[in-house]
Scaffold this active site. Structure first.
Site, PDB file in Angstrom:
ATOM      1  N   SER A  91       0.836  -1.198   0.000  1.00  0.00           N
ATOM      2  CA  SER A  91       0.000   0.000   0.000  1.00  0.00           C
ATOM      3  C   SER A  91       0.878   1.258   0.000  1.00  0.00           C
ATOM      4  CB  SER A  91      -0.954  -0.059   1.197  1.00  0.00           C
ATOM      5  OG  SER A  91      -2.036   0.816   1.020  1.00  0.00           O
ATOM      6  N   HIS A 225      -7.234  -7.042   1.385  1.00  0.00           N
ATOM      7  CA  HIS A 225      -6.154  -6.061   1.297  1.00  0.00           C
ATOM      8  C   HIS A 225      -4.881  -6.541   1.990  1.00  0.00           C
ATOM      9  CE1 HIS A 225      -4.521  -2.084   0.622  1.00  0.00           C
ATOM     10  NE2 HIS A 225      -4.359  -1.851   1.903  1.00  0.00           N
TER      11      HIS A 225
END
Lengths: 276, 72
Positions: A91, A225
Site C-alpha cells: 500500500s 487487502h
C-alpha cells in the site's frame, strides 16, 4: 546493513540466501508489521523491515515530511547491498519502495526487484489526502474499514494516541507524492494483491506496468487487502518464482517465463495483457 | 515476574540484554504486556514507557520503581 535506524532485521533466524527481502510497511505501521512474514520465510530469506520515524522504536523522532525524504534515507541505508535485495512494499509502502528503487537506480545501485502489493501505481489516488480525511475520527474509520487492525487495538485510546499521528504523516506524505521520473525504471516489477481487496481492486494493480521496462506481471491470491501480509507462503511463492535464492552467491533473475511448478502457491495467478 | 510476562507475550526466552522490538514486539504485544503487568502487580506501565525503554532490563527496572511507588 542494519546499523541504520531505518532498517531492522525481522525474524529470529539469519539465513544468508540471496536475494533477501526488504519490507516497506503500510501507512501508520512499524517494521514489526512484517514479523509474521519474516517468521514464515524463516530459513529461506533474510527479511529486513523499514522502520519509519515517529513510531515504534523511533517514537521520539519527528515524522518524515515526504516520500522522497524517506526514500533518500532508506536508499542510503540499503546502498551497500542493494543488488542483493528485493523490495516488497504494501500500500503506502509500495509507493515508498518504488521511490527507493528509483533512488538506488539513480545511484547506479539497482535492486534485484520490486514487489508492489495492495496499491496502485503513483498518481492513482489510493490514499485519502484531504485534510478532513485526516481527523482522528476519519483515521479511525480508515483503519477500521480496511481491516487488518484488531478491534481491541482500535479501541485502545493510548495506542491510538501513539498511532494516529504516524498514520496521518504517512497519508500526507503518500498523498502528496508525485512520481517525477520521466523514464521507466529498469528494475523488474511484480504487482500482487488480493482478489477481494475492497480498497484497491485487483485490476488496478496493472497500473504498475506503465512504470517499468521490465514488467513481470500481476499475481492475485484469494483474499483481501492484507492477505500477503499474513500469508508468507503466498509471498514466498512469488519470490521463489521470480527471484530464486542462491546461498550467498550472485543471483540471476529468471523472470516469469521459467517457473517452477512446485513453487506455485497462489490460488489464482492472473496476468493482465500488455498494452491494456 | 516481568520476565515471565515478556516470555509469554513474545513467545521466546528473554535475557536482560534483549530489546522488545528485536524480539518481534509490536503494538498488540505491547498492550498485552502492559495489561498482564497491571493484572499481576496492580500498576499499569504506560505503553509509551515500553516504546521509549525497549531494553528488557531498563523496562523491568521502571516497572519495579512503579510498583514500589504504588505501595508507598
Amino acid at each position: 546493513m542494519t546499523g541504520s535506524p531505518w532498517l531492522r532485521r525481522l525474524g529470529r533466524t539469519e539465513p544468508d540466501a540471496q536475494p533477501g527481502v526488504v519490507f516497506f510497511p503500510p501507512a501508520g505501521a512499524s517494521a514489526s508489521a512484517g514479523w509474521a512474514l519474516a517468521t514464515g520465510l524463516a530459513g529461506t530469506r533474510a527479511v529486513l523491515g523499514v522502520q519509519y520515524p515517529g513510531r515504534g522504536p523511533r517514537l521520539r523522532e519527528p515524522h518524515a515530511r515526504s516520500v522522497r525524504a524517506m526514500a533518500t534515507a532508506t536508499a542510503a541505508a540499503l546502498a551497500p547491498d542493494a543488488h542483493a535485495v528485493v523490495l516488497f512494499g504494501h500500500s503506502f509502502g509500495a509507493l515508498l519502495a518504488y521511490e527507493v528503487a528509483r533512488t538506488l537506480e539513480g545511484m547506479a545501485l539497482p535492486v534485484a526487484g520490486l514487489v508492489v502489493c495492495g496499491g496502485s501505481a503513483p498518481g492513482r489516488g489510493d490514499l485519502p489526502t484531504h485534510p478532513e480525511d485526516l481527523s482522528d475520527t476519519a483515521l479511525l474509520a480508515f483503519l477500521g474499514s480496511r481491516g487488518g487492525t484488531r478491534p481491541d487495538l482500535l479501541a485502545d485510546d493510548d495506542l491510538m494516541r501513539l498511532t494516529l499521528p504516524a498514520l496521518r504523516a504517512d497519508l500526507a506524505a503518500g498523498g502528496t507524492y508525485v512520481d517525477t521520473h520521466a523514464e521507466r525504471t529498469r528494475t523488474p516489477v511484480v504487482a500482487i494483491g488480493g482478489a477481494a481487496d475492497p480498497v484497491v481492486p485487483a485490476a488496478r494493480l496493472a497500473s504498475w506496468e506503465a512504470v517499468t521496462d521490465t514488467w513481470w506481471g500481476t499475481e492475485v491470491v484469494d483474499g483481501d487487502h492484507f492477505s500477503f501480509l499474513t500469508d508468507a507462503a503466498a509471498l514466498a511463492a512469488v519470490l521463489d518464482r521470480h527471484w530464486p535464492t542462491r546461498e550467498g552467491g550472485e543471483h540471476e533473475p529468471r523472470g516469469p517465463s521459467a517457473t517452477t511448478p512446485e513453487a506455485r502457491r497462489p490460488v489464482q495467478t492472473t496476468r493482465f495483457p500488455r498494452g491494456e | 515476574m516481568v520476565r515471565s510476562v515478556w516470555r509469554d507475550c513474545l513467545d521466546t526466552d528473554v535475557t536482560d540484554g534483549d530489546d522488545f522490538f528485536d524480539l518481534g514486539g509490536d503494538s498488540a504485544t505491547a498492550l498485552a504486556i502492559c495489561a498482564r503487568i497491571e493484572a499481576e502487580l496492580g500498576v499499569r506501565p504506560e505503553l509509551r514507557a515500553l516504546f521509549d525503554h525497549p531494553g528488557f532490563a531498563d523496562f523491568a527496572h521502571r516497572v519495579d520503581l512503579l510498583a514500589r511507588e504504588a505501595t508507598r
